[in-house]
Design a protein around this motif. Structure first.
Motif, PDB file in Angstrom:
ATOM      1  N   GLY A 174       3.184 -29.032   8.056  1.00 44.04           N
ATOM      2  CA  GLY A 174       1.875 -29.284   7.458  1.00 44.04           C
ATOM      3  C   GLY A 174       1.105 -27.991   7.325  1.00 44.04           C
ATOM      4  O   GLY A 174       1.609 -26.900   7.607  1.00 44.04           O
ATOM      5  N   THR A 175      -0.132 -28.111   6.885  1.00 48.38           N
ATOM      6  CA  THR A 175      -1.030 -26.964   6.769  1.00 48.38           C
ATOM      7  C   THR A 175      -2.155 -27.139   7.775  1.00 48.38           C
ATOM      8  O   THR A 175      -2.824 -28.183   7.790  1.00 48.38           O
ATOM      9  CB  THR A 175      -1.591 -26.855   5.344  1.00 48.38           C
ATOM     10  N   TRP A 176      -2.366 -26.130   8.605  1.00 54.10           N
ATOM     11  CA  TRP A 176      -3.277 -26.249   9.738  1.00 54.10           C
ATOM     12  C   TRP A 176      -4.274 -25.104   9.746  1.00 54.10           C
ATOM     13  O   TRP A 176      -3.914 -23.959   9.444  1.00 54.10           O
ATOM     14  CB  TRP A 176      -2.485 -26.245  11.043  1.00 54.10           C
ATOM     15  N   PRO A 177      -5.513 -25.377  10.109  1.00 57.23           N
ATOM     16  CA  PRO A 177      -6.486 -24.291  10.233  1.00 57.23           C
ATOM     17  C   PRO A 177      -6.311 -23.526  11.539  1.00 57.23           C
ATOM     18  O   PRO A 177      -5.896 -24.084  12.554  1.00 57.23           O
ATOM     19  CB  PRO A 177      -7.829 -25.031  10.218  1.00 57.23           C
ATOM     20  N   PRO A 202       8.439 -27.861   6.145  1.00 56.39           N
ATOM     21  CA  PRO A 202       9.398 -28.771   6.780  1.00 56.39           C
ATOM     22  C   PRO A 202      10.800 -28.193   6.803  1.00 56.39           C
ATOM     23  O   PRO A 202      11.202 -27.451   5.897  1.00 56.39           O
ATOM     24  CB  PRO A 202       9.322 -30.029   5.899  1.00 56.39           C
ATOM     25  N   ALA A 203      11.553 -28.538   7.831  1.00 52.20           N
ATOM     26  CA  ALA A 203      12.928 -28.062   7.944  1.00 52.20           C
ATOM     27  C   ALA A 203      13.795 -28.589   6.804  1.00 52.20           C
ATOM     28  O   ALA A 203      14.807 -27.975   6.456  1.00 52.20           O
ATOM     29  CB  ALA A 203      13.514 -28.487   9.291  1.00 52.20           C
ATOM     30  N   SER A 204      13.371 -29.712   6.210  1.00 52.33           N
ATOM     31  CA  SER A 204      14.122 -30.278   5.087  1.00 52.33           C
ATOM     32  C   SER A 204      14.082 -29.375   3.868  1.00 52.33           C
ATOM     33  O   SER A 204      14.938 -29.453   2.981  1.00 52.33           O
ATOM     34  CB  SER A 204      13.561 -31.649   4.702  1.00 52.33           C
ATOM     35  N   GLY A 205      13.046 -28.509   3.788  1.00 59.56           N
ATOM     36  CA  GLY A 205      12.922 -27.601   2.660  1.00 59.56           C
ATOM     37  C   GLY A 205      12.509 -28.273   1.368  1.00 59.56           C
ATOM     38  O   GLY A 205      12.734 -27.736   0.283  1.00 59.56           O
TER      39      GLY A 205
END
Length: 338
Positions: A174-177, A202-205
């Motif tokens: 995800g995107t985190w501050p 994500p590891a799934s790419g």
């Protein structure tokens, strides 16, 4: 955790079964109950730290006009095979708002040394820190003051740097501050510019996008640009990442975003401040993560985030259409060209 457990159960305090006829059965059950946990930690715990190791040095700088900002001094990454790559040239050499966007993948770890380079003669600027959302860390890396964490002040000061350790474990994509939590008070100085973004891919790419009315997953390698947009109470603050080179370009206030026609781009929205916001990208729709809905606007409260990808087919404008934000002119252009 180990420190606490050692103090609660000092040496010699473990109960001995003695002549208790049920003790052996209880002990046996306890041992077997630990086995699944040990197996889980052996296989999955190690997998969570099997990624790259990022070694980062960041500065906290003072800017003009009462603003402060983070600056990337050094970033190298060592992969699981021991190969090391220096990524420092991808970042601006100046402090930026928002600060450098740190990009990890699930499984990666980051060691970040923060250096305090404000005016050392100003006692009100004694502490500055990094507090991150979304990823894993222990109490030493919370980035807060002792009277909040009841442990210690976790800050860089004019005479001493401080090192934080973040783990992008599986499930933290995800995107985190990230932001300061300690300057002047326990609330920190994120309202003065000390904030940035951490992207955990994500590891799934893969990323979910809406293309010609149809939702589908595409490889992250096909995302040509990432736009990080912090939505403040009076302006957007932007950072653009060219994924072909990794180069980051600070766009500052209410920026113009550019894209090549039919390329895939990803927006990372993070709300900042105390207001609620309504983000709109005119004449575009996108897949709302975690649902089956296709949307053309998104409401975000303080420190809420929203990530989506689209195919850049035409130029448009974006805005925060909440009443007070619209009055302040919180908008910008999204220019798509051949």
């Amino acid at each position: 955790m180990r420190r606490k457990l050692s103090s609660e159960f000092p040496a010699g305090s473990v109960h001995s079964p003695g002549n208790d006829p049920t003790a052996y059965r209880r002990t046996t059950l306890s041992v077997w109950s630990i086995v699944p946990i040990a197996v889980f930690l052996l296989f999955f715990g190690s997998a969570a730290v099997a990624g790259n190791l990022h070694r980062i040095v960041m500065h906290a700088d003072e800017l003009e006009g009462g603003l402060y900002a983070y600056r990337m001094e050094y970033h190298e990454v060592t992969d699981k095979n021991g190969n090391t790559t220096n990524l420092t040239s991808r970042y601006s050499t100046a402090a930026t708002i928002p600060g450098p966007t740190i990009v990890l993948e699930e499984g990666d770890e980051a060691e970040i040394e923060l250096m305090h380079v404000f005016d050392p003669d100003n006692p009100k600027q004694e502490h500055v820190s990094l507090h991150v959302h979304g990823v894993h860390y222990d109490i030493d890396s919370d980035g807060t003051l002792k009277y909040i964490n009841l442990y210690k002040d976790e800050s860089a000061t004019p005479v001493m740097s401080y090192t934080y350790r973040w783990v992008a474990a599986l499930g933290t994509a995800g995107t985190w501050p990230y932001h300061d939590h300690n300057m002047n008070s326990h609330n920190g100085a994120e309202d003065k510019g000390l904030f940035g973004a951490l992207i955990v891919n994500p590891a799934s790419g893969e990323e979910r996008v809406k293309i010609s009315g149809t939702e589908q997953n595409i490889s992250l390698s096909n995302i040509e640009k990432d736009y990080v947009l912090y939505i403040g109470d009076d302006a957007f603050w932007g950072m653009e990442i060219d994924n072909a080179t990794g180069q980051q370009t600070p766009l500052w206030v209410n920026p113009t975003l550019t894209a090549q026609r039919n390329s895939y781009v990803r927006f990372h929205l993070i709300a900042l401040g105390t207001n609620f916001h309504q983000f709109e990208l005119k004449s575009y729709k996108w897949a709302d993560p975690g649902s089956r809905k296709n949307i053309n606007h998104k409401v975000l409260g303080p420190l809420e985030k929203h990530v989506f990808a689209v195919q850049a087919t035409h130029s448009a404008s974006y805005q925060d259409s909440a009443f007070s934000s619209a009055l302040l002119g919180m908008k910008g252009d999204f220019i798509v060209a051949d």
